[in-house]
Design a protein around this motif. Structure first.
Motif, mmCIF file in Angstrom:
data_model
loop_
_atom_site.group_PDB
_atom_site.id
_atom_site.type_symbol
_atom_site.label_atom_id
_atom_site.label_comp_id
_atom_site.label_asym_id
_atom_site.label_seq_id
_atom_site.Cartn_x
_atom_site.Cartn_y
_atom_site.Cartn_z
ATOM 1 N N GLU A 25 0.820 -1.215 0.000
ATOM 2 C CA GLU A 25 0.000 0.000 0.000
ATOM 3 C C GLU A 25 0.853 1.264 0.000
ATOM 4 O O GLU A 25 2.031 1.227 0.340
ATOM 5 C CB GLU A 25 -0.919 0.035 1.221
ATOM 6 C CG GLU A 25 -0.205 0.021 2.575
ATOM 7 C CD GLU A 25 0.439 1.324 2.987
ATOM 8 O OE1 GLU A 25 -0.112 2.404 2.678
ATOM 9 O OE2 GLU A 25 1.508 1.282 3.625
ATOM 10 N N TYR A 48 -6.609 0.720 7.275
ATOM 11 C CA TYR A 48 -5.967 0.146 6.091
ATOM 12 C C TYR A 48 -4.994 -0.968 6.428
ATOM 13 O O TYR A 48 -4.825 -1.918 5.645
ATOM 14 C CB TYR A 48 -5.292 1.235 5.260
ATOM 15 C CG TYR A 48 -4.004 1.791 5.818
ATOM 16 C CD1 TYR A 48 -2.768 1.384 5.325
ATOM 17 C CD2 TYR A 48 -4.005 2.760 6.834
ATOM 18 C CE1 TYR A 48 -1.586 1.901 5.821
ATOM 19 C CE2 TYR A 48 -2.835 3.287 7.326
ATOM 20 C CZ TYR A 48 -1.619 2.858 6.832
ATOM 21 O OH TYR A 48 -0.457 3.380 7.327
ATOM 22 N N ILE A 87 -5.342 -4.965 5.142
ATOM 23 C CA ILE A 87 -4.324 -5.788 4.475
ATOM 24 C C ILE A 87 -4.249 -7.169 5.108
ATOM 25 O O ILE A 87 -4.353 -8.199 4.432
ATOM 26 C CB ILE A 87 -2.946 -5.093 4.534
ATOM 27 C CG1 ILE A 87 -2.921 -3.850 3.647
ATOM 28 C CG2 ILE A 87 -1.840 -6.069 4.110
ATOM 29 C CD1 ILE A 87 -1.654 -3.032 3.786
ATOM 30 N N GLU A 106 -6.183 5.368 0.212
ATOM 31 C CA GLU A 106 -5.078 4.420 0.072
ATOM 32 C C GLU A 106 -5.020 3.863 -1.337
ATOM 33 O O GLU A 106 -6.046 3.626 -1.978
ATOM 34 C CB GLU A 106 -5.258 3.233 1.030
ATOM 35 C CG GLU A 106 -4.997 3.537 2.477
ATOM 36 C CD GLU A 106 -3.529 3.709 2.797
ATOM 37 O OE1 GLU A 106 -2.681 3.055 2.145
ATOM 38 O OE2 GLU A 106 -3.222 4.512 3.696
ATOM 39 N N SER A 107 -3.806 3.632 -1.806
ATOM 40 C CA SER A 107 -3.563 2.837 -3.009
ATOM 41 C C SER A 107 -3.007 1.489 -2.562
ATOM 42 O O SER A 107 -2.037 1.448 -1.794
ATOM 43 C CB SER A 107 -2.566 3.523 -3.936
ATOM 44 O OG SER A 107 -3.037 4.769 -4.383
ATOM 45 N N PHE A 108 -3.604 0.409 -3.015
ATOM 46 C CA PHE A 108 -3.149 -0.942 -2.670
ATOM 47 C C PHE A 108 -2.574 -1.636 -3.904
ATOM 48 O O PHE A 108 -3.088 -1.474 -5.012
ATOM 49 C CB PHE A 108 -4.311 -1.781 -2.123
ATOM 50 C CG PHE A 108 -4.851 -1.303 -0.811
ATOM 51 C CD1 PHE A 108 -4.230 -1.630 0.382
ATOM 52 C CD2 PHE A 108 -5.993 -0.517 -0.768
ATOM 53 C CE1 PHE A 108 -4.730 -1.176 1.597
ATOM 54 C CE2 PHE A 108 -6.505 -0.055 0.437
ATOM 55 C CZ PHE A 108 -5.873 -0.388 1.625
#
Length: 581
Positions: free
Chosen positions: A98, A118, A122, A153-155
């Motif tokens: 992330e 977040y 995960i 968030e970018s995952f």
């Protein structure tokens, strides 16, 4: 209208931190999916988390703590059966990383009672999901059922079939859940993200490559954020508009990776964007490298400090006398002579405040339980050695093991120990920072040798456990893989502490002291270049005659390395890496 953008410097401890690189199978030399990840925060203790596989009776509950703060958020039901999880990979061949982008301020204040932050997202997903697409749907279910409790968030999500990037932001205090979009990295391409949302428009009728929340557009319309056509909707532009900080501190890292693959023409094309001069000149989400990447190549890219680019910062006064490509925080600063303007420190991929980092590799040639390997390192990704541990491992190296704030545990950040890989690697890294141009080439050579040795060891163990698995002894295969990882990790920690001792002995007191058994006085030869030539010039420019030698001087006296010698010191590490590759 919502408040437009949460100031980046105010976002959680990981803000402006973390860098991900995503490599699709056909962009890799061995047709393997890879994710590289730096977990960057000065308050993050580097350790390898382990969650054993479990079977949970109905009614078993899980305590959830915020990964950034350790705050207790509530409870959610445990899954009936969970996978073994080691770091950011699991025993089903799945990996998740992330980066935080923050996004619109009002959407970063979670709905009251939201439980899933977040970090928990995960690790709960790694425990529950067996594929990348299943992971995306699992994350959606968790956020919409229990509430999303973090900023945007970018995952990065990978399995043996491919790699996806998924971008998520909450709905604010007025509504439970989150909106999101996920894009599959085209096979043969790579992707990167670094604290700035990057997905813009996306396909609506291609579920094999494009997934999204059903209300990702309608929610934006309802909140007054968007009034255009559905097909023109851009997730990034609506939910995380690019600012100067987003371009310079965040997208700059993506640009440095893409430029190192594609060359000067790409660097030139997007230089005005990453320097903040033209925020509309957005880079592509994916690029296709001209050559396929190995795990060693990806590790190399995670050592990037903008070398030889428009954002290089290893030659100005801030780099000191030894061309240090680091700047101590804060990221922005002012001077008394110009109080109306602020200035920046560059934010490179390789950075001092990394807690831990990894390169995950998902190998389709191995049985599913043995597909995932996490090459795990602690501290700065430019100065670490990553040790490979199987996602099925039932134990992890004690010198790397630990729990985190997401487990309701306060890590031993304030306790120094030479049995801790985190502090052993910090010792060596901080010594290298003191005289970078002299020490880092020596360190990099040792890093590359160590990782090459570990790669050879992993290959040998792979061959052994594959035979065991094919003969029906999966339990024995997992145990053999586990024990090798435990031994390799603890051996590395001890070796690196000894290596720190070697560096300290050699580079103490400003000298370069090397063994010379022909010298009867100390069994050594004492050398050293002193400061670089530019530093001596600056001293004279700033002090005039204060240090001038009266009665002449000059001649054969030292004046620091020449320009050619200085260049030679700077390029030793690059030459060492080229020789390795």
């Amino acid at each position: 209208m919502l408040a437009r953008l949460l100031p980046l410097l105010a976002v959680a401890p990981g803000a402006l931190a973390c860098t991900n690189i995503l490599v699709s199978p056909h962009a890799s030399t061995d047709h393997e999916s890879m994710i590289a990840y730096n977990a960057d925060s000065a308050s993050l203790y580097g350790s390898l988390y382990h969650y054993p596989a479990s079977k949970n009776p109905e009614g078993t509950m899980r305590d959830v703590y915020d990964w950034d703060t350790g705050t207790y958020l509530g409870q959610v039901p445990e899954a009936p059966v969970t996978h073994n999880v080691v770091g950011n990979v699991n025993s089903a061949g799945l990996s998740i990383g992330e980066t935080t982008f923050g996004g619109l301020e009002d959407l970063c204040s979670p709905y009251p009672g939201s439980i899933v932050d977040y970090g928990s997202l995960i690790w709960m997903t790694l425990q529950r999901a067996s594929s990348a697409v299943e992971a995306i749907h699992t994350m959606d279910m968790l956020m919409n059922t229990y509430g999303y409790a973090s900023e945007g968030e970018s995952f990065s999500i990978s399995d043996a079939e491919g790699v996806w990037v998924m971008e998520v932001i909450g709905k604010g205090e007025g509504e439970l859940g989150a909106v999101w979009v996920a894009q599959r990295v085209p096979d043969g391409s790579v992707c990167s993200h670094a604290n700035q949302a990057r997905i813009r428009t996306f396909a609506r009728d291609d579920p094999k490559n494009s997934l999204y929340a059903k209300d990702v557009v309608t929610f934006a319309r309802k909140m007054g954020l968007y009034d255009g056509a559905d097909e023109d909707f851009s997730f990034s532009d609506v939910y995380d508009p690019v600012t100067f900080e987003g371009a310079r501190f965040c997208e700059g890292r993506v640009w440095s990776f893409y430029s190192s693959l594609l060359g000067q023409s790409f660097a030139d094309e997007y230089e005005d964007y990453v320097t903040g001069k033209n925020l509309t000149n957005r880079m592509p989400l994916f690029v296709t490298p001209p050559e396929k990447l190995s795990a060693a190549d990806v590790m190399h890219h995670m050592r990037n400090h903008f070398e030889d680019s428009a954002l290089a910062f290893d030659e100005d006064v801030g780099s000191g006398a030894f061309n240090l490509p680091y700047r101590w925080r804060p990221l922005t600063w002012t001077v008394e002579s110009d109080p109306d303007n602020s200035y920046v420190n560059e934010r490179a991929i390789g950075t001092q405040q990394t807690g831990w980092n990894f390169v995950s590799v998902i190998r389709p040639s191995m049985p599913k339980a043995l597909q995932a390997v996490i090459w795990f390192g602690v501290d700065d990704s430019a100065t670490t050695v990553r040790v490979p541990v199987y996602g099925a491992a039932t134990r992890v190296p004690p010198s790397f093991a630990g729990a985190g704030a997401q487990d309701g545990v306060v890590p031993p950040m304030m306790t120094f120990s030479t049995d801790s890989a985190f502090y052993v690697f910090n010792l060596a890294a901080n010594w290298a920072y003191s005289r970078w141009a002299d020490i880092y080439p020596v360190m990099l050579e040792r890093i590359l040798d160590a990782e090459a040795g570990l790669a050879a060891g992993l290959k040998k163990v792979d061959d052994e456990v594959l035979v065991m698995a094919q003969n029906g002894d999966m339990g024995g295969a997992v145990e053999a893989a586990t024990e090798w990882g435990v031994q390799a990790g603890d051996k590395l920690t001890k070796e690196w502490f000894n290596f720190f001792g070697e560096l300290f002995v050699r580079f103490r007191d400003g000298y370069d002291i090397q063994q010379d058994l022909n010298d009867p006085e100390c069994g050594c030869s004492v050398g050293g270049d002193g400061y670089n030539k530019d530093t001596y010039e600056r001293i004279v420019a700033e002090t005039g005659d204060q240090y001038k030698e009266l009665g002449g001087g000059g001649g054969e006296h030292a004046v620091g390395p020449t320009a050619d010698e200085k260049i030679s010191r700077k390029t030793k590490s690059k030459l060492a890496l080229k020789a390795f590759l």
